[in-house]
Design a protein around this motif. Structure first.
Motif, short mmCIF file in Angstrom:
data_model
loop_
_atom_site.label_atom_id
_atom_site.label_comp_id
_atom_site.label_asym_id
_atom_site.label_seq_id
_atom_site.Cartn_x
_atom_site.Cartn_y
_atom_site.Cartn_z
N HIS A 1 13.84 2.59 -6.53
CA HIS A 1 13.61 1.68 -5.18
C HIS A 1 12.40 2.67 -4.00
O HIS A 1 12.53 3.92 -4.22
CB HIS A 1 15.21 2.25 -4.26
N ALA A 2 11.99 1.59 -3.60
CA ALA A 2 10.76 2.73 -2.29
C ALA A 2 11.67 2.35 -0.90
O ALA A 2 11.67 0.70 -1.09
CB ALA A 2 9.08 1.73 -2.78
N GLU A 3 11.50 2.62 -0.35
CA GLU A 3 11.74 2.74 1.01
C GLU A 3 10.35 2.51 1.94
O GLU A 3 10.05 3.11 1.89
CB GLU A 3 12.91 3.86 1.52
N ALA B 1 6.38 -1.46 9.19
CA ALA B 1 5.01 -1.19 7.50
C ALA B 1 5.11 -2.63 7.37
O ALA B 1 3.95 -3.25 6.45
CB ALA B 1 5.03 -0.60 6.87
N ASP B 2 6.17 -3.22 7.26
CA ASP B 2 6.32 -4.66 6.04
C ASP B 2 7.62 -5.46 7.40
O ASP B 2 8.46 -5.01 7.76
CB ASP B 2 7.53 -4.23 5.32
N PRO B 3 6.99 -6.77 7.92
CA PRO B 3 7.17 -7.55 8.75
C PRO B 3 8.98 -7.92 8.78
O PRO B 3 9.31 -8.34 9.12
CB PRO B 3 6.46 -8.64 9.38
N LEU B 4 8.63 -8.50 6.83
CA LEU B 4 9.85 -8.58 6.35
C LEU B 4 11.19 -8.06 6.60
O LEU B 4 12.27 -7.96 6.51
CB LEU B 4 9.62 -8.92 4.29
N ALA B 5 10.98 -6.36 5.70
CA ALA B 5 11.74 -5.66 6.18
C ALA B 5 12.07 -5.44 7.60
O ALA B 5 13.80 -4.84 7.92
CB ALA B 5 11.20 -4.03 5.15
N ASP B 6 11.23 -5.05 8.46
CA ASP B 6 11.73 -4.99 10.12
C ASP B 6 12.81 -6.23 10.43
O ASP B 6 13.82 -5.66 11.27
CB ASP B 6 10.40 -4.69 10.55
N VAL B 7 12.13 -7.01 10.08
CA VAL B 7 13.14 -8.47 10.42
C VAL B 7 14.75 -8.39 9.43
O VAL B 7 15.08 -8.90 10.82
CB VAL B 7 12.49 -9.48 9.88
N ALA B 8 14.87 -7.59 8.54
CA ALA B 8 15.44 -7.94 7.81
C ALA B 8 17.05 -6.93 7.97
O ALA B 8 18.53 -6.29 8.10
CB ALA B 8 15.71 -7.55 6.11
N ALA B 9 16.31 -5.63 8.72
CA ALA B 9 16.41 -4.50 9.29
C ALA B 9 17.97 -3.67 8.54
O ALA B 9 19.40 -3.69 8.96
CB ALA B 9 17.73 -5.04 11.14
N GLY B 10 17.90 -4.23 7.25
CA GLY B 10 19.22 -3.85 5.98
C GLY B 10 20.41 -4.85 6.21
O GLY B 10 21.06 -4.05 5.38
N ARG C 1 0.67 -0.26 12.98
CA ARG C 1 0.45 -1.60 12.44
C ARG C 1 1.04 -2.48 11.01
O ARG C 1 1.77 -1.50 10.66
CB ARG C 1 -0.40 -1.62 11.94
N PHE C 2 1.51 -3.56 10.70
CA PHE C 2 2.09 -4.01 9.57
C PHE C 2 0.75 -3.65 8.22
O PHE C 2 -0.58 -3.95 8.76
CB PHE C 2 2.34 -5.62 9.80
N LEU C 3 1.44 -3.30 7.67
CA LEU C 3 0.73 -2.66 6.32
C LEU C 3 0.99 -3.91 4.66
O LEU C 3 -0.31 -3.32 3.66
CB LEU C 3 0.64 -1.71 6.38
N VAL C 4 2.44 -4.33 4.88
CA VAL C 4 2.25 -5.49 3.98
C VAL C 4 2.13 -6.44 4.54
O VAL C 4 3.19 -7.15 5.61
CB VAL C 4 3.74 -5.12 3.29
N PRO D 1 0.69 -1.47 -0.32
CA PRO D 1 -0.20 -0.17 0.31
C PRO D 1 0.88 1.21 -0.13
O PRO D 1 1.62 1.26 0.51
CB PRO D 1 -0.40 -0.17 1.11
N HIS D 2 0.50 1.89 -0.81
CA HIS D 2 1.17 3.40 -0.50
C HIS D 2 1.13 3.88 0.61
O HIS D 2 2.86 4.79 1.27
CB HIS D 2 0.30 4.55 -1.63
N GLU D 3 0.76 3.70 1.19
CA GLU D 3 0.93 4.16 3.04
C GLU D 3 1.74 3.64 3.59
O GLU D 3 1.99 3.82 4.68
CB GLU D 3 -0.60 3.68 4.04
N ALA D 4 2.56 2.45 3.22
CA ALA D 4 3.50 1.59 3.85
C ALA D 4 4.46 1.86 3.20
O ALA D 4 5.95 1.71 3.45
CB ALA D 4 3.30 0.10 3.48
N LEU D 5 5.37 3.14 2.43
CA LEU D 5 6.01 3.67 2.04
C LEU D 5 7.13 5.22 2.74
O LEU D 5 5.92 5.45 3.02
CB LEU D 5 5.45 3.72 0.53
N ALA D 6 7.62 5.31 2.74
CA ALA D 6 8.00 6.51 2.77
C ALA D 6 9.12 6.98 2.35
O ALA D 6 8.99 8.40 2.18
CB ALA D 6 9.64 6.12 3.95
N SER D 7 9.52 6.76 1.24
CA SER D 7 10.21 7.89 -0.09
C SER D 7 10.16 6.21 -1.90
O SER D 7 10.44 4.92 -1.40
CB SER D 7 11.55 7.58 0.33
#
Length: 281
Positions: free
Chosen positions: A59-61, A66-75, A117-120, A39-45
């Motif tokens: 690249h969408a940040e 917003a995304d459990p996968l991105a949160d766990v991956a942590a860069g 909350r998680f959006l993805v 969702p658009h609301e899950a994106l920062a940039s």
């Protein structure tokens, strides 16, 4: 629609649908994810920059939380395995710039704030993978670790196979299997003190390039994290919210009275604090 290398982005009115290529040359994480609706609301940039060897990169940040996968991956993901990165031939730069600008215009003013909350959605369950010291499985309610006879430490064998209900957990820690100390650790509510090393922790499994690789262990960790967050949202655990146990309140008032009688609490402090405690009933 933008068709890039290993993925295609479809632009919906309120989201970006990312369909990943499943060919032999596509990153294994992309093959495992298949597709994701963001969702658009899950994106920062959203950015568009030159890539390597005659390409551009859209690249969408994602927003934090917003995304459990991105949160766990942590860069920790390599650029080539970043699901929010679309590589395109340079001759599509004009079209990519148009979509990037249109997408940026749709981002809300709260994009810089963490999502509530998680959006993805996390990858679908059930999930399982083979770690260095055991087998991990998740059915949506319980996470189970079954230790390997050859890889598990004596500490884990002594503890025995483990099963953790989602309601027992408050988080997940994932360290890439491409690192020296790769592991997946379940963070428990009842955990006291600092965690021990992953090879001795019954709430963790050890990862390696061939044991719990990224495309297996990361979706697993994301699914567990989403379930933990949903469980916490359903049964709030924040301190000071809701009604307290009357017996606990009574004990605290009794203790407060003892402090008052000993002269350690003034009359005003005793009256004010007692009123606060009674208000929690």
């Amino acid at each position: 629609m933008l068709a890039g290398i290993h993925a295609t982005w479809e632009f919906e009115p309120d989201a970006v649908l990312i369909r990943f290529e499943r060919g032999i040359r596509a990153p294994k994480l992309f093959q495992a994810l298949r597709e994701r609706r963001v969702p658009h609301e899950a994106l920062a940039s959203v950015t568009l920059v030159p890539g390597k060897r005659g390409t551009v990169v859209l690249h969408a940040e994602p927003r934090a939380g917003a995304d459990p996968l991105a949160d766990v991956a942590a860069g920790q993901l390599k650029e080539g395995s970043d699901p929010y990165r679309l590589v395109l031939p340079a001759d599509r730069e004009t079209l990519a710039a148009h979509h990037a600008e249109a997408l940026r215009a749709l981002l809300g003013p709260d994009r810089v704030e963490p999502a509530a909350r998680f959006l993805v959605a996390a990858p679908e369950i059930p999930l399982q993978f083979k770690a260095y010291d055991g087998k991990a499985s998740f059915d949506g309610r319980d996470v189970s670790f079954r230790w390997s006879r050859t890889g598990a430490s004596s500490a884990k064998w002594k503890a025995g196979d483990q099963t953790f209900a989602v309601s027992e957990l408050c988080g997940v820690e994932w360290r890439s299997p491409n690192l020296v100390e790769g592991h997946l650790r379940l963070v428990r509510r009842s955990q006291d003190g600092d965690p021990v090393q992953a090879d001795k922790d019954p709430a963790a499994v050890v990862l390696g390039p061939r044991y719990g690789p990224v495309h297996e262990s990361l979706p697993f960790a994301a699914a567990v994290l989403e379930a933990v967050r949903n469980c916490n949202d359903a049964v709030p655990v924040t301190v000071g919210s809701g009604r307290r146990d009357p017996a606990d309140i009574a004990d605290r008032i009794r203790h407060l009275g003892e402090l008052h009688q000993a002269g350690l609490v003034t009359d005003e402090e005793f009256t004010a604090k007692k009123a606060e405690l009674l208000a929690e009933l």
